[in-house]
Structures are given as C-alpha cells and as structure tokens.
Design a protein around this motif. Structure first.
Motif, PDB file in Angstrom:
ATOM      1  N   ALA A   1      -7.618 -12.884   2.052  1.00  6.05           N
ATOM      2  CA  ALA A   1      -7.904 -13.172   0.641  1.00  6.05           C
ATOM      3  C   ALA A   1      -7.443 -12.047  -0.288  1.00  6.05           C
ATOM      4  O   ALA A   1      -7.327 -12.255  -1.507  1.00  6.05           O
ATOM      5  N   TRP A   2      -7.171 -10.859   0.262  1.00  7.10           N
ATOM      6  CA  TRP A   2      -6.743  -9.731  -0.562  1.00  7.10           C
ATOM      7  C   TRP A   2      -5.253  -9.436  -0.413  1.00  7.10           C
ATOM      8  O   TRP A   2      -4.797  -8.356  -0.760  1.00  7.10           O
ATOM      9  N   GLN A   3      -4.492 -10.411   0.086  1.00  5.32           N
ATOM     10  CA  GLN A   3      -3.047 -10.243   0.176  1.00  5.32           C
ATOM     11  C   GLN A   3      -2.490  -9.914  -1.214  1.00  5.32           C
ATOM     12  O   GLN A   3      -2.788 -10.601  -2.196  1.00  5.32           O
ATOM     13  N   ASN A   4      -1.689  -8.848  -1.290  1.00  3.89           N
ATOM     14  CA  ASN A   4      -1.051  -8.388  -2.528  1.00  3.89           C
ATOM     15  C   ASN A   4      -2.022  -7.823  -3.562  1.00  3.89           C
ATOM     16  O   ASN A   4      -1.627  -7.532  -4.693  1.00  3.89           O
ATOM     17  N   ALA A   5      -3.301  -7.664  -3.186  1.00  4.16           N
ATOM     18  CA  ALA A   5      -4.249  -7.013  -4.102  1.00  4.16           C
ATOM     19  C   ALA A   5      -3.993  -5.510  -4.105  1.00  4.16           C
ATOM     20  O   ALA A   5      -3.460  -4.947  -3.145  1.00  4.16           O
ATOM     21  N   THR A   6      -4.375  -4.846  -5.197  1.00  2.00           N
ATOM     22  CA  THR A   6      -4.169  -3.411  -5.306  1.00  2.00           C
ATOM     23  C   THR A   6      -5.503  -2.704  -5.509  1.00  2.00           C
ATOM     24  O   THR A   6      -6.469  -3.287  -6.002  1.00  2.00           O
ATOM     25  N   VAL A   7      -5.529  -1.447  -5.125  1.00  2.00           N
ATOM     26  CA  VAL A   7      -6.704  -0.610  -5.331  1.00  2.00           C
ATOM     27  C   VAL A   7      -6.716  -0.179  -6.789  1.00  2.00           C
ATOM     28  O   VAL A   7      -5.774   0.459  -7.257  1.00  2.00           O
ATOM     29  N   THR A   8      -7.770  -0.526  -7.522  1.00  2.00           N
ATOM     30  CA  THR A   8      -7.798  -0.267  -8.958  1.00  2.00           C
ATOM     31  C   THR A   8      -8.542   1.002  -9.383  1.00  2.00           C
ATOM     32  O   THR A   8      -8.225   1.546 -10.443  1.00  2.00           O
ATOM     33  N   PRO A   9      -9.549   1.522  -8.654  1.00  2.00           N
ATOM     34  CA  PRO A   9     -10.167   2.777  -9.078  1.00  2.00           C
ATOM     35  C   PRO A   9      -9.160   3.931  -9.046  1.00  2.00           C
ATOM     36  O   PRO A   9      -8.129   3.854  -8.364  1.00  2.00           O
ATOM     37  N   PRO A  10      -9.429   5.014  -9.767  1.00  2.00           N
ATOM     38  CA  PRO A  10      -8.562   6.195  -9.689  1.00  2.00           C
ATOM     39  C   PRO A  10      -8.375   6.631  -8.241  1.00  2.00           C
ATOM     40  O   PRO A  10      -9.322   6.628  -7.458  1.00  2.00           O
ATOM     41  N   ALA A  11      -7.133   6.983  -7.890  1.00  2.00           N
ATOM     42  CA  ALA A  11      -6.810   7.217  -6.476  1.00  2.00           C
ATOM     43  C   ALA A  11      -5.970   8.470  -6.301  1.00  2.00           C
ATOM     44  O   ALA A  11      -5.166   8.846  -7.164  1.00  2.00           O
ATOM     45  N   LEU A  12      -6.162   9.111  -5.153  1.00  2.00           N
ATOM     46  CA  LEU A  12      -5.418  10.304  -4.765  1.00  2.00           C
ATOM     47  C   LEU A  12      -4.967  10.134  -3.319  1.00  2.00           C
ATOM     48  O   LEU A  12      -5.743   9.666  -2.478  1.00  2.00           O
ATOM     49  N   TYR A  13      -3.723  10.514  -3.029  1.00  2.00           N
ATOM     50  CA  TYR A  13      -3.216  10.432  -1.654  1.00  2.00           C
ATOM     51  C   TYR A  13      -2.532  11.745  -1.287  1.00  2.00           C
ATOM     52  O   TYR A  13      -1.702  12.266  -2.036  1.00  2.00           O
ATOM     53  N   MET A  14      -2.899  12.284  -0.108  1.00  2.00           N
ATOM     54  CA  MET A  14      -2.316  13.525   0.418  1.00  2.00           C
ATOM     55  C   MET A  14      -1.928  13.345   1.882  1.00  2.00           C
ATOM     56  O   MET A  14      -2.628  12.646   2.616  1.00  2.00           O
ATOM     57  N   TYR A  15      -0.847  14.012   2.288  1.00  2.00           N
ATOM     58  CA  TYR A  15      -0.443  13.938   3.686  1.00  2.00           C
ATOM     59  C   TYR A  15       0.388  15.160   4.043  1.00  2.00           C
ATOM     60  O   TYR A  15       0.946  15.846   3.169  1.00  2.00           O
ATOM     61  N   GLY A  16       0.469  15.449   5.332  1.00  2.00           N
ATOM     62  CA  GLY A  16       1.281  16.553   5.815  1.00  2.00           C
ATOM     63  C   GLY A  16       2.684  16.103   6.171  1.00  2.00           C
ATOM     64  O   GLY A  16       2.886  14.990   6.660  1.00  2.00           O
ATOM     65  N   ASP A  17       3.647  16.991   5.960  1.00  2.00           N
ATOM     66  CA  ASP A  17       5.029  16.600   6.256  1.00  2.00           C
ATOM     67  C   ASP A  17       5.339  16.619   7.749  1.00  2.00           C
ATOM     68  O   ASP A  17       6.410  16.185   8.169  1.00  2.00           O
ATOM     69  N   ARG A  18       4.377  17.104   8.578  1.00  2.00           N
ATOM     70  CA  ARG A  18       4.547  17.051  10.032  1.00  2.00           C
ATOM     71  C   ARG A  18       3.570  16.076  10.680  1.00  2.00           C
ATOM     72  O   ARG A  18       3.375  16.102  11.894  1.00  2.00           O
ATOM     73  N   ASP A  19       2.953  15.236   9.884  1.00  2.00           N
ATOM     74  CA  ASP A  19       1.994  14.243  10.370  1.00  2.00           C
ATOM     75  C   ASP A  19       2.752  13.050  10.940  1.00  2.00           C
ATOM     76  O   ASP A  19       3.698  12.544  10.319  1.00  2.00           O
ATOM     77  N   LEU A  20       2.322  12.558  12.115  1.00  2.00           N
ATOM     78  CA  LEU A  20       2.993  11.419  12.720  1.00  2.00           C
ATOM     79  C   LEU A  20       2.697  10.111  11.990  1.00  2.00           C
ATOM     80  O   LEU A  20       3.510   9.184  12.013  1.00  2.00           O
ATOM     81  N   VAL A  21       1.530   9.983  11.318  1.00  2.00           N
ATOM     82  CA  VAL A  21       1.156   8.705  10.711  1.00  2.00           C
ATOM     83  C   VAL A  21       2.069   8.323   9.546  1.00  2.00           C
ATOM     84  O   VAL A  21       2.545   7.176   9.481  1.00  2.00           O
ATOM     85  N   PRO A  22       2.372   9.217   8.599  1.00  2.00           N
ATOM     86  CA  PRO A  22       3.279   8.827   7.510  1.00  2.00           C
ATOM     87  C   PRO A  22       4.697   8.510   7.971  1.00  2.00           C
ATOM     88  O   PRO A  22       5.504   8.018   7.180  1.00  2.00           O
ATOM     89  N   ALA A  23       5.002   8.790   9.245  1.00  2.00           N
ATOM     90  CA  ALA A  23       6.318   8.463   9.789  1.00  2.00           C
ATOM     91  C   ALA A  23       6.327   7.137  10.542  1.00  2.00           C
ATOM     92  O   ALA A  23       7.366   6.747  11.079  1.00  2.00           O
ATOM     93  N   PHE A  24       5.182   6.440  10.594  1.00  2.00           N
ATOM     94  CA  PHE A  24       5.150   5.128  11.242  1.00  2.00           C
ATOM     95  C   PHE A  24       6.166   4.194  10.579  1.00  2.00           C
ATOM     96  O   PHE A  24       6.485   4.358   9.392  1.00  2.00           O
TER      97      PHE A  24
END
Length: 315
Positions: free
Chosen positions: A241-264
């Motif tokens: 039911a949330w296909q194409n829905a977006t997160v509307t509250p203020p948001a922050l995203y951080m990640y490491g450049d050697r992290d395996l997850v952002p390279a999935f």
C-alpha cells in the motif's frame, strides 16, 4: 523493562527533554549507541535505546512472522507512547534504519525527524527482495543464507565471541583500508564465518569491553535477530500500500564510504537520487571518509555533530 506491543523491551535511558529513540542493527544491541548517550543528553534530549525484539534482554518471540516490519514499527510506536510522549526523533543504524524510516513513513504524525545510518530510506522495489537476490547471486547472497532455518543460527552460536569479533572487524573501515567493497556472498556448502578475518588486535573504536557487552547480549542465540531477515519478502508484501510513498518528516542520512551496504546492487544510484526523492531531506547525504559499516561507533564525533545539528534544527 517496558511492556510494549504485547512484549517486554529492555531499554537504556539518559537525559530529559525531547525524546530521541535510537534503534540498533544486526548483530548489535542498545550498547551500539553508547557514544551517543552523553552528548545528546547533555544537549538537552531524552535519549532511549531499546534492545529491539529478538535481541538482548528484550523478549524473543518464537514465531518467525512475529518479526515483520509492522511489528517492529509497532514496537517503536508503543515505546514512544509508553514513555509518555506523543512524538519523538527516531534514529536507526543498519536494520534499525529501515525501522526508523518505516516509522516515519507509516506514522509521520509521531516523528519529529528521522535519521538513518548506513541503510538509505525505503523505496519499495518491483519484486520481493529475497527472490531478487536469490536470482541475481544464485542463492549466495547473505540474506538468502540467513533465510535457511537453523543454519546461520547454529554457525553463529558455536562461538558467540568469535562470531561477533569477526563480524565487527570484517565490516569495519579498518578491514577495508584498500577501499574495495565486495558483495557479501557465501558459497554453497560453506558458512559465512570461515572466510572472515579474525583480527589479533581489535580496532581502537571497538574495545574488549564492547565485545564483552555484545557477547553477553547474544547469550540466548541469534535466531530472533535472524528472523528479521526471514521476513524480507513478507515485508515487501505487507508494504504494498506504500508503493512509491515518500518519507515526509525531516530526514538525515549518513553512511561510510567503506560500508558494504551502500554498495549493494542499486543502492549507489538510490543514494545519488535521494535529494530529488526526499522532500524534506536535511542536507545532501553525508558520506564519512574511511568509515565502514559501524557508523556511530567508528565515527562517533562526526555522527554526534550531525545528529545534534539536525535535532536542534527541528526541535
């Protein structure tokens, strides 16, 4: 210990002021946020970090389907209410990030702001994730390995301390000094741990005392934590039911450049598009140089600075 959503959750708490809920990932516990408690509490916030269901001293339901994303979001909503609050900032790392993002997606009325570390906001794909990874990597992707009943559970429980030591070192920036990030694949007929390096000396950000605390939290085994992965396809069905829905509250995203997850597969492209996809993304995604998967533990000062600026801007 707090009764929440039909189970009991163990929490750690410090400070007073606007509520900040910190959600850990796999294979972790509330202790993964120990660098954040003091700075956030000193800045005037009430900081609460639970052992999420299936972890540590919190309840470990037996049923696999008791670990869906709706149960996990329900735990956060129930926790906020049980603490006497109507709203909270919700911050998550690794698996805690999807819980945080989905809490903001499903209950934006209760979220002052949301921050995710390592795992970006949820944009639902066109096919079930376990099935997609099974096809893409011939069943070798670690999600699929975790989905085999009892297999990873037994491997990881044989020597809990060694399991955790290998996990934390192998996914850290310390083990990826060449900057290369490879997909976490397990060859058929083998376990995951056998190919992971076992460091003689722990990285300075991860002490023997940290490993002691983590080992104790998994004294009951890994099945509850692994059951989160066993609901990936079920979560995909439940969130249709949330296909194409977006997160509307203020948001922050951080990640490491050697992290395996952002390279999935597909994730680098998603991260690049986040400023256009997220209507209230506060700043562009923050990339931490030389940082591996354990974001708030490997880079506590940078994470605390960004979190405090974000919290202050939206308090």
């Amino acid at each position: 210990m707090i009764d929440v959503n039909g189970i009991r959750l163990h929490i750690a708490e410090q400070g007073s002021g606007p509520l900040v809920v910190l959600l850990h990932g796999f294979p972790e516990s509330w202790h993964s946020w120990h660098h954040q408690f003091g700075p956030l509490a000193d800045a005037g916030y009430r900081v609460v970090a639970p052992d999420q269901r299936g972890y540590g001293r919190s309840d470990h339901p037996d049923e696999v389907d008791a670990y869906t994303i709706l149960h996990l979001v329900g735990d956060v909503v129930g926790l906020i209410r049980a603490l006497g609050e109507d709203k909270a900032f919700v911050v998550g790392h690794d698996w805690g990030a999807p819980v945080a993002w989905h809490t903001a997606l499903l209950r934006p009325d209760m979220v002052r702001g949301v921050a995710g570390l390592s795992v970006p906001p949820p944009f639902r794909g066109t096919q079930p994730p376990l099935a997609a990874m099974e096809k893409r990597f011939d069943g070798r992707f670690y999600w699929n390995y975790f989905n085999r009943p009892g297999v990873a559970d037994a491997e990881f429980a044989r020597d809990v301390r060694t399991t955790l030591r290998k996990f934390f070192y192998a996914a850290s920036g310390s083990a990826r000094s060449d900057g290369k990030v490879v997909q976490p694949l397990i060859e058929h007929g083998h376990g995951w741990l056998e190919k992971l390096p076992d460091p003689e000396v722990l990285p300075e950000w991860f002490t023997e005392e940290d490993l002691d605390a983590l080992t104790e939290s998994f004294s009951g085994g890994f099945t509850g934590a692994l059951n989160w992965y066993r609901n990936l396809d079920r979560n995909w069905e439940l969130t249709a039911a949330w296909q194409n829905a977006t997160v509307t509250p203020p948001a922050l995203y951080m990640y490491g450049d050697r992290d395996l997850v952002p390279a999935f597969p597909g994730t680098p492209e998603l991260i690049a598009k986040l400023p256009h996809l997220m209507p209230n993304l506060w700043r562009d995604p923050i990339e931490l140089a030389g940082c591996g998967h354990w974001t708030q533990q490997e880079r506590p000062n940078e994470v605390n600075t960004a979190l405090l600026e974000f919290l202050k801007a939206h308090s």
